[in-house]
Motif scaffolding. Structure first.
Motif, PDB file in Angstrom:
ATOM      1  N   GLY A  11      13.970  -3.292  -4.388  1.00 29.42           N
ATOM      2  CA  GLY A  11      13.067  -2.738  -5.388  1.00 29.42           C
ATOM      3  C   GLY A  11      11.738  -2.341  -4.798  1.00 29.42           C
ATOM      4  N   SER A  12      10.762  -2.184  -5.683  1.00 34.22           N
ATOM      5  CA  SER A  12       9.448  -1.708  -5.272  1.00 34.22           C
ATOM      6  C   SER A  12       8.690  -2.757  -4.468  1.00 34.22           C
ATOM      7  CB  SER A  12       8.615  -1.317  -6.496  1.00 34.22           C
ATOM      8  OG  SER A  12       8.207  -2.480  -7.191  1.00 34.22           O
ATOM      9  N   GLU A  34      12.328  -2.088   4.830  1.00 34.30           N
ATOM     10  CA  GLU A  34      11.985  -0.908   4.034  1.00 34.30           C
ATOM     11  C   GLU A  34      13.122   0.085   4.048  1.00 34.30           C
ATOM     12  OE1 GLU A  34       8.241   0.771   5.113  1.00 34.30           O
ATOM     13  OE2 GLU A  34       7.138  -0.918   4.281  1.00 34.30           O
ATOM     14  N   HIS A  48      10.010   7.722  -2.582  1.00 36.66           N
ATOM     15  CA  HIS A  48       9.644   6.362  -2.975  1.00 36.66           C
ATOM     16  C   HIS A  48      10.256   5.385  -1.987  1.00 36.66           C
ATOM     17  CE1 HIS A  48       7.998   7.703  -6.761  1.00 36.66           C
ATOM     18  NE2 HIS A  48       9.047   8.497  -6.871  1.00 36.66           N
ATOM     19  N   LEU A  50      11.654   1.873  -1.093  1.00 33.80           N
ATOM     20  CA  LEU A  50      12.216   0.653  -1.640  1.00 33.80           C
ATOM     21  C   LEU A  50      12.213  -0.379  -0.532  1.00 33.80           C
ATOM     22  CD1 LEU A  50      15.333   2.002  -3.573  1.00 33.80           C
ATOM     23  CD2 LEU A  50      13.130   1.335  -4.505  1.00 33.80           C
TER      24      LEU A  50
END
Length: 76
Positions: A11-12, A34, A48, A50
């Motif tokens: 996730g973030s 990452e 984005h 993650l």
């Protein structure tokens, strides 16, 4: 080469930092990797990032309930 680490969350970065802190509180040091979800350089293309959280398989039974509780608290 066989890995003895298991992925327990993807996730973030913000959520990963929270989960990492909770795991470290109980003596587990996770490995963070990452992952660029678009496959492109995010600095250039705005993708984005993650992050994946891994723990050693010997710590899996302790880590999973911590992760589940933390994620449930965020949803509440």
């Amino acid at each position: 080469m066989e890995s003895h680490y298991k992925r327990i969350y993807t996730g973030s970065m913000i959520i990963v930092q929270l989960l990492t802190s909770k795991l470290e509180d109980i003596g587990i040091t996770p490995v963070i990797k990452e992952q660029n979800e678009s496959g492109l350089d995010p600095k250039i293309y705005g993708g984005h990032m993650l992050q994946e959280v891994f723990v050693h398989e010997d710590e899996l039974d302790k880590a999973v309930p911590i992760i589940q509780a933390a994620l449930a608290d965020m949803e509440a």
